[in-house]
Design a protein around this motif. Structure first.
Motif, short mmCIF file in Angstrom:
data_model
loop_
_atom_site.label_atom_id
_atom_site.label_comp_id
_atom_site.label_asym_id
_atom_site.label_seq_id
_atom_site.Cartn_x
_atom_site.Cartn_y
_atom_site.Cartn_z
N ASP A 61 0.81 -1.22 0.00
CA ASP A 61 0.00 0.00 0.00
C ASP A 61 0.84 1.27 0.00
OD1 ASP A 61 0.77 -0.63 2.63
OD2 ASP A 61 -0.93 0.42 3.50
N GLU A 62 2.13 1.14 0.19
CA GLU A 62 3.05 2.29 0.12
C GLU A 62 3.69 2.44 -1.25
OE1 GLU A 62 3.65 4.72 2.13
OE2 GLU A 62 2.49 3.96 3.82
N LEU A 63 3.36 1.54 -2.17
CA LEU A 63 4.02 1.51 -3.47
C LEU A 63 3.96 2.84 -4.20
CD1 LEU A 63 5.52 -0.16 -5.54
CD2 LEU A 63 3.33 -0.85 -6.49
N TYR A 64 2.81 3.51 -4.18
CA TYR A 64 2.69 4.75 -4.94
C TYR A 64 2.84 5.99 -4.07
CZ TYR A 64 1.24 1.61 -8.56
OH TYR A 64 1.23 0.61 -9.47
N ALA A 65 3.22 5.81 -2.86
CA ALA A 65 3.40 6.95 -1.97
C ALA A 65 4.88 7.09 -1.62
CB ALA A 65 2.55 6.79 -0.72
N MET A 66 5.25 6.55 -0.50
CA MET A 66 6.60 6.71 0.01
C MET A 66 7.64 6.00 -0.86
SD MET A 66 8.06 6.24 3.91
CE MET A 66 6.52 5.62 4.41
N VAL A 67 7.33 4.83 -1.36
CA VAL A 67 8.30 4.06 -2.16
C VAL A 67 8.73 4.84 -3.38
CG1 VAL A 67 8.59 2.00 -3.57
CG2 VAL A 67 7.54 1.80 -1.32
N GLN A 68 7.78 5.36 -4.13
CA GLN A 68 8.12 6.10 -5.34
C GLN A 68 8.92 7.37 -5.03
OE1 GLN A 68 7.89 5.21 -8.50
NE2 GLN A 68 7.13 3.26 -7.77
N GLN A 69 8.58 8.03 -3.94
CA GLN A 69 9.31 9.25 -3.57
C GLN A 69 10.75 8.93 -3.19
OE1 GLN A 69 7.26 11.58 -0.67
NE2 GLN A 69 8.85 13.13 -0.58
N ILE A 70 10.95 7.86 -2.44
CA ILE A 70 12.31 7.46 -2.04
C ILE A 70 13.12 7.07 -3.26
CG2 ILE A 70 13.63 5.68 -0.83
CD1 ILE A 70 11.34 5.67 1.28
N ARG A 71 12.53 6.30 -4.15
CA ARG A 71 13.26 5.86 -5.35
C ARG A 71 13.62 7.03 -6.25
NH1 ARG A 71 10.15 0.26 -7.07
NH2 ARG A 71 10.92 -0.97 -5.31
N ARG A 72 12.67 7.94 -6.47
CA ARG A 72 12.97 9.09 -7.34
C ARG A 72 14.06 9.96 -6.75
NH1 ARG A 72 7.35 9.74 -7.64
NH2 ARG A 72 7.58 11.55 -6.30
N SER A 73 14.02 10.18 -5.45
CA SER A 73 15.03 11.03 -4.83
C SER A 73 16.41 10.36 -4.86
CB SER A 73 14.65 11.41 -3.41
OG SER A 73 14.59 10.27 -2.59
N ALA A 74 16.45 9.04 -4.68
CA ALA A 74 17.73 8.33 -4.71
C ALA A 74 18.33 8.35 -6.11
CB ALA A 74 17.55 6.89 -4.23
N VAL A 75 17.51 8.16 -7.12
CA VAL A 75 18.00 8.15 -8.50
C VAL A 75 18.44 9.54 -8.94
CG1 VAL A 75 17.25 7.82 -10.90
CG2 VAL A 75 16.71 6.10 -9.17
N SER A 76 17.84 10.57 -8.36
CA SER A 76 18.18 11.93 -8.78
C SER A 76 19.61 12.32 -8.40
CB SER A 76 17.20 12.93 -8.20
OG SER A 76 17.43 13.15 -6.83
N ILE A 77 20.20 11.66 -7.41
CA ILE A 77 21.57 12.00 -7.01
C ILE A 77 22.56 11.74 -8.15
CG2 ILE A 77 23.46 11.52 -5.39
CD1 ILE A 77 21.24 10.79 -3.32
N PRO A 78 22.72 10.48 -8.60
CA PRO A 78 23.67 10.27 -9.70
C PRO A 78 23.21 10.89 -11.01
CG PRO A 78 22.52 8.22 -9.19
CD PRO A 78 22.14 9.22 -8.13
N ALA A 79 21.90 11.00 -11.21
CA ALA A 79 21.40 11.61 -12.45
C ALA A 79 21.82 13.08 -12.55
CB ALA A 79 19.89 11.48 -12.53
N ASN A 80 21.71 13.81 -11.46
CA ASN A 80 22.11 15.22 -11.48
C ASN A 80 23.62 15.38 -11.61
OD1 ASN A 80 19.86 17.16 -11.28
ND2 ASN A 80 19.29 15.85 -9.57
N ILE A 81 24.37 14.49 -11.01
CA ILE A 81 25.83 14.54 -11.16
C ILE A 81 26.21 14.32 -12.62
CG2 ILE A 81 28.01 13.40 -10.56
CD1 ILE A 81 26.71 12.85 -7.77
N ALA A 82 25.60 13.31 -13.24
CA ALA A 82 25.90 13.02 -14.65
C ALA A 82 25.44 14.16 -15.55
CB ALA A 82 25.23 11.72 -15.05
N GLU A 83 24.27 14.69 -15.28
CA GLU A 83 23.74 15.80 -16.08
C GLU A 83 24.68 17.01 -16.01
OE1 GLU A 83 20.80 18.02 -18.30
OE2 GLU A 83 20.70 15.92 -17.73
N GLY A 84 25.13 17.34 -14.82
CA GLY A 84 26.02 18.48 -14.66
C GLY A 84 27.37 18.25 -15.31
N TYR A 85 27.85 17.02 -15.25
CA TYR A 85 29.16 16.71 -15.84
C TYR A 85 29.15 16.93 -17.35
CZ TYR A 85 33.50 14.23 -16.76
OH TYR A 85 34.77 13.92 -17.16
#
Length: 63
Positions: A23-47
């Protein structure tokens, strides 16, 4: 390399969020996953940017 650490964080978040209740699949889980993926994605984008200031801006976003 900090990008690799960001990837490791993303992998761990995906692994850990698999243990969350369904029941957390579309709430907390998605938010945690998106925020975690954004770390390396922003580093790569900036590079890939042309100017150092843009790179620094993306590093600040990743932070």
């Amino acid at each position: 390399m900090i990008w690799q650490k960001g990837m490791d964080i993303a992998e761990k978040c995906y692994f850990l969020t698999k243990l969350f209740p369904k029941d957390e699949l579309y709430a907390m889980v998605q938010q945690i996953r998106r925020s975690a993926v954004s770390i390396p994605a922003n580093i790569a984008e900036g590079y890939g940017r042309r100017y150092r200031g843009e790179y620094v801006r993306f590093l600040n976003i990743a932070q």
